[in-house]
Write an enzyme that holds these catalytic residues in place. Structure first.
Site, short mmCIF file in Angstrom:
data_model
loop_
_atom_site.label_atom_id
_atom_site.label_comp_id
_atom_site.label_asym_id
_atom_site.label_seq_id
_atom_site.Cartn_x
_atom_site.Cartn_y
_atom_site.Cartn_z
N GLU A 196 1.27 -1.31 0.33
CA GLU A 196 -0.11 0.23 0.18
C GLU A 196 1.28 1.43 0.14
O GLU A 196 0.12 2.71 -0.54
CB GLU A 196 -0.92 -0.01 1.24
CG GLU A 196 -2.14 -1.19 0.84
CD GLU A 196 -3.06 -0.81 0.47
OE1 GLU A 196 -3.10 0.14 -0.50
OE2 GLU A 196 -3.77 -1.64 -0.55
N SER A 468 -47.06 -31.49 36.06
CA SER A 468 -46.67 -31.67 37.24
C SER A 468 -45.51 -31.20 37.78
O SER A 468 -45.64 -31.92 39.59
CB SER A 468 -46.78 -33.55 36.69
OG SER A 468 -48.42 -34.48 36.76
#
Length: 775
Positions: A196, A468
């Site tokens: 770059e 239950s």
């Protein structure tokens, strides 16, 4: 004379007009040029001062918008830990440990038979953290048999680093993991500059050579195709300007880059650039910075990447979408190899390394495979608990580090057990919640049989009848009437009918359609007899039962109808776990927590979430209920667990099934874990499952996988174990017909004994005298 005068005047004007035509007057002057230059200079000076202030203000005061990150609890390793090889390897895969025969670097491991060589990563936490070190684990079928360090010395306990399991993103959906300048890998920096900006350390913000090259390319193309930007210019563009390629943007970008270089060092600029760069998109989440890029593409910290992986990240800068390694692998590999060649040209790698790394695969992890996406149901719970204490803006921008209670082995065990059982049941789904009773920690949350599904969280949001599972609350309410009811007290298992408001009739039936007559409260609970529990609830009263539900931690509204005795009460699996947590702790209600502490982005503590238990039920009463639920496992509807688990592992629990087999439940606990398992259909249809045939199987599978401590059922001083006659009212003896032993409160001890009980309870001298009559 007058006439002659006019003629002379006319003759004098004519040459003047001719002279004017031959030398036209200029519209500008040097004075004008000077003034214009002065005005433009002032404007340029003002613009420069404004740009300088803008650059310095943004750079000096810039704070990255960082998401809050959520971490699991550290994984503890010690000799005797129940952790099989498959779960260990699955856990290391989630943590992105790399296989290496010698485990030379942190984050690597090797497996050789029953030996696992593990090089841990160091970490810091509120307990002091751990340093990276080499460990050797010897495994057996039961778990970790031996734990030593690299030199063979015994290690009592070691901890693996917490796994990041989620994050809470800013409103703009940017995410990043900050990397400090001192932590930037030199090879990554070298590759970046090679591709770059090779003159980064020589220029002052702009590169004249690069600008000239770009101008020539743009002239030939007839439009803006290249920018010739340095890293500094790219940072300016990312920080302050748009991404479009226009001449006006470039004219602003150049002076800003020079000003940035004037005020800040190359190291500061490089650090900001590497944390700002855009590297791709993960759904709505934008991936910024090399730190997060390493985790997103490779599942590892930046400092653990290899050269070809650094090259791929650098290559993405040219076009994250165009070179996406998952969507365009060939294109991405070509770009990566170009970066490697540039690194070779700059003598960053040798020719042999160039060939070696160009032959490597991309090594990119599948999308969504990281631990960051692994546990969406648990992260959902964390977010809900955090929202009570922190505004969304703080959570999504301040970089908070949230330490959760998630136990990775428990979570994996729950997911695997649920998925295995429901594999061939297409329309049935499920949920699991696992907690640590004594600590109040939520260890695992599974909201779907497809564990990584981020949709409907059934663990938190499936509000279903608990069946239950409500019966223990009825029994506890009865036991609180200690002079009237004990576990030995008889209750009629027979038809019962209640006329409700509006003339409706409530007439519950047993699951087998039969009525068994008189039985003890204990037997009614163990066998889950609806009619017997309904009669008991009516005797106790709806009000006391509702009060007991609330004492156990139920916050939902409870309808004041007798049908709640049998579970016509809808709760989520999580709220059911809250209720059973109080039972498992022996009467202490502890708000379940998913978070232990919160740190700021620098690791300093902001808040702790301590355990704050509150005694809500007397210890002796809760002992009676725990003992009763233990009998459910030993001889009742949960006997499958007793048959499958080690006999020295004392556990207790209760099955539950709602009407029409729409919901199946099991809630049970050992001394170290409580787990609630629910199964049902999203359309509320018939599952074909009971609590015993479905959830109990999954619960037993989970509990057999995790390291367990037996439930302690040592009775308190106010409880006595008493042999009771089969009528449930008189004491008896161990050798008497029909006699059974029950725990009773001191205030509930019977005043009378059966004839056989009287004989057995007589003094030894009397017994010897009576025996002589029959010799």
């Amino acid at each position: 004379m007058a006439k002659n005068t006019r003629k002379k005047t006319t003759s004098r004007k004519t040459p003047a007009r001719a002279s004017s035509k031959s030398a036209p007057r200029r519209w500008w002057s040097w004075a004008f040029v000077f003034k214009l230059a002065l005005v433009l200079g002032v404007i340029a000076l003002v613009a420069t001062i404004w740009l300088d202030a803008l650059v310095r203000d943004r750079f000096d005061t810039h704070q990255w918008q960082l998401p809050a990150r959520v971490y699991s609890r550290p994984v503890e390793l010690y000799a005797g830990r129940e952790l099989d090889r498959a779960h260990l390897l699955r856990m290391l895969d989630l943590m992105r440990y790399r296989r290496d025969p010698a485990a030379r670097a942190p984050g690597s491991f090797s497996v050789n038979g029953d030996q696992v060589l593990l090089h841990t990563r160091g970490f810091n936490d509120s307990d002091g953290g751990e340093k990276a070190r080499l460990l050797r684990l010897t495994l057996s079928a039961q778990g970790v048999r031996r734990l030593t360090d690299g030199a063979g010395a015994k290690v009592s306990i070691a901890r693996l680093e917490p796994i990041q399991i989620g994050s809470i993103h800013p409103g703009h959906k940017q995410d990043r993991v900050l990397v400090k300048g001192a932590d930037i890998p030199p090879l990554l920096e070298g590759m970046l500059l090679a591709v770059e900006d090779r003159s980064f350390y020589e220029h002052h913000g702009i590169s004249l050579r690069g600008l000239s090259r770009a101008m020539l390319a743009n002239f030939r193309a007839g439009q803006m195709t290249q920018g010739g930007s340095t890293l500094t210019q790219q940072l300016v563009k990312n920080f302050w300007l748009s991404r479009e390629r226009t001449l006006s943007r470039k004219l602003v970008e150049i002076p800003m880059a020079m000003l940035l270089e004037l005020h800040y060092s190359k190291e500061q600029i490089l650090e900001a650039y590497l944390n700002e760069v855009y590297l791709g998109q993960d759904g709505a989440r934008a991936i910024h910075g090399m730190g997060l890029g390493a985790q997103y593409y490779f599942g590892r910290p930046l400092d653990e990447l290899r050269p070809h992986q650094y090259a791929l990240l650098v290559g993405l800068l040219k076009g994250p979408s165009y070179y996406d390694p998952r969507r365009h692998p060939e294109r991405s590999k070509q770009r990566r190899d170009t970066v490697l060649l540039a690194a070779y040209d700059q003598q960053l790698i040798s020719v042999d390394e160039l060939k070696q790394f160009q032959q490597k695969s991309l090594d990119v992890v599948p999308p969504g495979s990281a631990a960051l996406y692994a546990f969406p149901a648990f992260i959902d719970l964390v977010k809900r608990q955090l929202s009570r204490d922190y505004p969304e803006k703080i959570l999504s921008s301040e970089g908070l580090r949230i330490h959760s209670t998630l136990d990775v082995p428990a979570q994996l065990a729950a997911e695997a057990a649920l998925a295995r059982f429901l594999k061939n049941k297409e329309e049935v789904n499920g949920a699991v919640v696992i907690t640590s009773p004594n600590q109040g920690d939520v260890l695992a949350v599974v909201g779907d049989k497809v564990a990584r599904s981020a949709g409907f969280n059934r663990a938190l949001d499936a509000i279903r009848p608990i069946g239950s599972l409500a019966k223990p609350a009825v029994v506890l309410a009865a036991l609180q009437q200690a002079r009237k009811h004990t576990l030995a007290s008889m209750v009629e298992d027979g038809p019962v009918e209640v006329v409700m408001e509006g003339g409706q009739h409530w007439a519950p039936q047993n699951y087998d359609g039969k009525s068994l007559g008189a039985m003890s409260i204990q037997d009614a609970l163990s066998a889950s007899r609806n009619q017997a529990i309904a009669r008991l609830g009516l005797d106790v009263g709806v009000g006391p039962v509702i009060k007991t539900f609330h004492a156990l931690g139920v916050r939902s509204e409870i309808p004041p109808y007798p049908s709640i005795f049998l579970g016509a009460l809808s709760l989520s699996p999580f709220e059911t776990a809250v209720m059973y947590q109080t039972i498992a702790t022996g009467g202490y209600r502890t708000p379940l927590r998913a978070i232990t502490d919160v740190l700021d982005k620098d690791g300093l503590p902001l808040a702790r979430y301590p355990v704050s238990p509150k005694a809500v039920v007397d210890e002796d009463l809760m002992y009676l209920l725990q003992w009763a639920l233990r009998r459910v496992v030993v001889e009742g509807t949960a006997q499958y667990a007793y048959n499958m688990l080690p006999k020295d592992l004392v556990v207790a629990g209760k099955t539950g099934t709602s009407d029409g087999y729409r919901d199946a439940w099991f809630a049970g606990f050992s001394g170290s874990h409580l787990a609630v398992v629910w199964m049902g259909r999203d359309d509320n249809g018939n599952t074909g499952l009971t609590g015993s045939s479905g959830p109990l199987r999954v619960w037993t599978d989970i509990m057999s996988t995790l390291p367990q401590r037996p439930l302690n059922l040592t009775p308190p001083e106010t409880v006595k174990m008493v042999w009771m006659d089969e009528d449930g009212r008189r004491s008896s003896g161990s050798g008497c017909a029909g006699a059974r032993q029950y725990p009773l409160l001191n205030v509930s001890l019977p005043d009378s004994a059966s004839p056989c009980g009287k004989v057995q309870g007589a003094p030894k001298g009397v017994m010897k005298w009576l025996k002589g009559w029959f010799d």
